[in-house]
Scaffold this motif. Structure first.
Motif, short mmCIF file in Angstrom:
data_model
loop_
_atom_site.label_atom_id
_atom_site.label_comp_id
_atom_site.label_asym_id
_atom_site.label_seq_id
_atom_site.Cartn_x
_atom_site.Cartn_y
_atom_site.Cartn_z
N ALA A 137 36.09 33.94 41.30
CA ALA A 137 35.54 35.29 41.29
C ALA A 137 34.03 35.28 41.52
CB ALA A 137 35.87 35.96 39.95
N TRP A 178 37.00 35.31 49.44
CA TRP A 178 37.91 34.64 48.52
C TRP A 178 38.15 33.23 49.06
CZ3 TRP A 178 38.48 36.28 43.88
CH2 TRP A 178 38.51 37.64 43.58
N GLN A 195 39.64 30.32 37.87
CA GLN A 195 39.65 31.72 38.31
C GLN A 195 38.25 32.33 38.22
OE1 GLN A 195 42.10 33.09 39.94
NE2 GLN A 195 43.09 31.10 39.67
N SER A 196 37.50 31.96 37.19
CA SER A 196 36.15 32.51 37.03
C SER A 196 35.23 32.02 38.15
CB SER A 196 35.58 32.10 35.66
OG SER A 196 34.28 32.60 35.51
N LYS A 254 33.36 34.84 45.17
CA LYS A 254 33.63 36.10 45.87
C LYS A 254 32.46 37.06 45.71
CE LYS A 254 35.70 39.87 47.43
NZ LYS A 254 35.74 40.18 48.86
N GLU A 255 31.92 37.13 44.49
CA GLU A 255 30.82 38.04 44.21
C GLU A 255 29.57 37.70 45.03
OE1 GLU A 255 29.91 38.28 40.05
OE2 GLU A 255 27.93 39.14 40.43
#
Lengths: 52, 466
Positions: B426, B435, B422-423, B429-430
């Protein structure tokens, strides 16, 4: 005909002066130059006395 | 805090002279070299004579650097390949007589278009070594050092010959372990050498080597306490990764930008490392007395503004055999002008972010580079390797990223592994504004090593087949 042996001896003396440099970027390169000249003197050595 | 490098300027009057030149002095020197280059190539090279005639540079005469940049047409890989095809093997770009070519350098061919071939004179071969030795000297290499070269040696590439020449002319002892030696065998050798001072590796391989050492329970800074510097090239990386590398090895990480077209390196982080004092990305200062480097908008050819990313267009100022003149590298770099570099007259590019314009992927309307994903994924030290795939499903573009946990983090529990996925998602995405699907796979799925990592596959066209 140039005296190649003598020229090389003079070049070796000059290269040895350069090799005494305290410039750390150039020190190895001057040592390589000196070694190149020294190698040319060495590979020409056989029979030198006979020719003289 | 990584140990700093002995001041290379203090130890070299020659380097101090280079560093003390003002911008007008540097540009005056470049102008003289460009004039001599154009005059020589107008007389010797059919390829470049035609280029100069096309640009209106009669008889190869250039009256300013500005005129040179505006009038001399650029060349690209395809132009060189066509020239070689028409007049093998060197094309009509040689700046010396054919009999004065004593060495050749070929590009790696990873683009798939073909391999450029460059003829090198005796002087070029020394410069090939020097243009590797110069940044390595600044990065900590000294006469008498023991150095590990992890890049495959020999063959016909610049990266195959330059490092060996560099270590020899610096008077260092080189162990050329790249190529056929396994990582485990390299580590065994390194441990038995009784002291190592310098390592040269691709970014990708330094990662592999470090991971393998840690997996064996070896802390590099303890096993190799005499290390002066580690020097990487070829690929981008996240700063989090660089910080971990410096922590593991206990010395500064340095980076260079080089290529076959530059006959070695064209710039490096010097002794400053890959971080600026404020912790931001460091700078690679360009060796502008050896190469003219323009950074331009690839669409218009106009110079980019400070801070912008552009394509590097390079001109050799000291190459005799097959010089490149206004060559479009396809390499993307962020331009930092000399006034913003904290001293000296050499322009710079940001380190750690060099990309390829031809690697850019257009995904869901976003321009993304593999380096963006590298930065997001390898910001997580638990990740050992990853692969990415872009594909089409039901008419939609999908992105899949498979990550593998590093061997030295193999004891991560299931919850931590899920959190890691999950990290990473993310973080992607950043950095990319997308996504994507992230999943974990066994580390063994990504075994094997290439000098230049190819982590991405674009399979979208497969989805369009009927």
């Amino acid at each position: 005909m140039p005296d190649e042996d003598r020229i090389l001896e003079e070049m070796l003396a000059l290269a040895e002066r350069l090799a005494a440099s305290d410039d750390a970027l150039m020190a190895g390169q001057y040592a390589l130059l000196r070694a190149r000249v020294a190698a040319l003197i060495e590979l020409r050595a056989f029979g030198k006395d006979l020719a003289a | 805090m990584a140990a700093s490098v002995a001041d290379p300027f203090a130890a070299s009057p020659l380097l101090r002279r280079f560093a003390s030149a003002t911008r007008p002095e540097l540009e005056a020197y470049q102008f003289r070299k460009v004039q001599a280059l154009c005059a020589r190539l107008y007389a010797k090279s059919d390829f470049y004579r035609a280029r100069m005639d096309e640009g209106g540079l009669a008889d190869g005469a250039v009256d300013s650097l500005d005129r040179f940049a505006k009038a001399f047409p650029t060349s690209a890989k395809a132009d060189f390949l066509a020239d070689q095809q028409a007049a093998p093997p060197f094309g009509t770009r040689l700046g010396v007589d054919r009999g004065d070519v004593v060495h050749i350098s070929m590009t790696s061919g990873t683009s798939g278009q073909g391999q450029e071939i460059y003829g090198r004179s005796q002087r070029d071969v020394h410069m090939l070594g020097y243009l590797h030795a110069l940044p390595w000297y600044m990065g900590g290499l000294r006469q008498g050092d023991t150095a590990i070269n992890c890049v495959p040696a020999g063959g016909m590439t610049t990266g195959g010959w330059g490092p060996g020449e560099a270590l020899r002319i610096m008077g260092a002892t080189g162990f050329h372990v790249g190529g056929n030696t396994s990582t485990e065998a390299k580590i065994d050798l390194m441990l038995g050498l009784g002291g190592i001072h310098f390592i040269y590796a691709s970014t990708n391989y330094l990662h592999t080597l470090t991971e393998a050492l840690l997996a064996r329970g070896i802390t590099p800074r303890e096993a190799f306490p005499a290390m002066h510097g580690i020097f990487i090239a070829a690929e981008g990386y996240p700063l989090e990764w660089a910080a971990k590398i410096e922590e593991h090895w206990g010395c500064r990480l340095q980076e260079g930008y080089g290529s076959t077209q530059l006959n070695g390196f064209g710039g490096s982080t010097g002794s400053a490392g890959v971080f600026r004092p404020d912790g931001q990305r460091g700078l690679m200062r360009l060796f502008e007395w050896e190469h003219l480097v323009e950074i331009v908008d690839p669409a218009t050819g106009a110079p980019v503004q400070p801070g912008e990313q552009g394509e590097m267009v390079v001109t050799n100022l000291s190459v005799e055999g097959s010089p490149v003149v206004r060559f479009r590298t396809g390499d993307a770099a962020r331009f930092v002008p000399w006034q913003e570099c904290g001293g000296g007259a050499w322009n710079a590019i940001e380190c750690g972010t060099i990309g390829r314009f031809d690697d850019m992927m257009k995904i869901r309307g976003n321009n993304v580079w593999p380096s963006m994903f590298d930065a997001a994924v390898f910001a997580h030290p638990e990740v050992g390797e990853y692969r990415g795939r872009v594909y089409t499903r039901d008419g939609k573009t999908e992105v899949e990223v498979k990550i593998a946990v590093a061997d030295h983090h193999a004891n991560l529990c299931e919850d931590d592994r899920a959190a890691l996925v999950q990290s990473v998602r993310a973080a992607i995405k950043e950095r990319s504004n997308m996504w994507v699907n992230v999943c974990e796979v066994p580390r063994a799925e990504f075994q094997g090593f290439a000098y230049k990592a190819r982590r991405w596959a674009d399979e979208r066209q497969d989805g369009y087949r009927l």
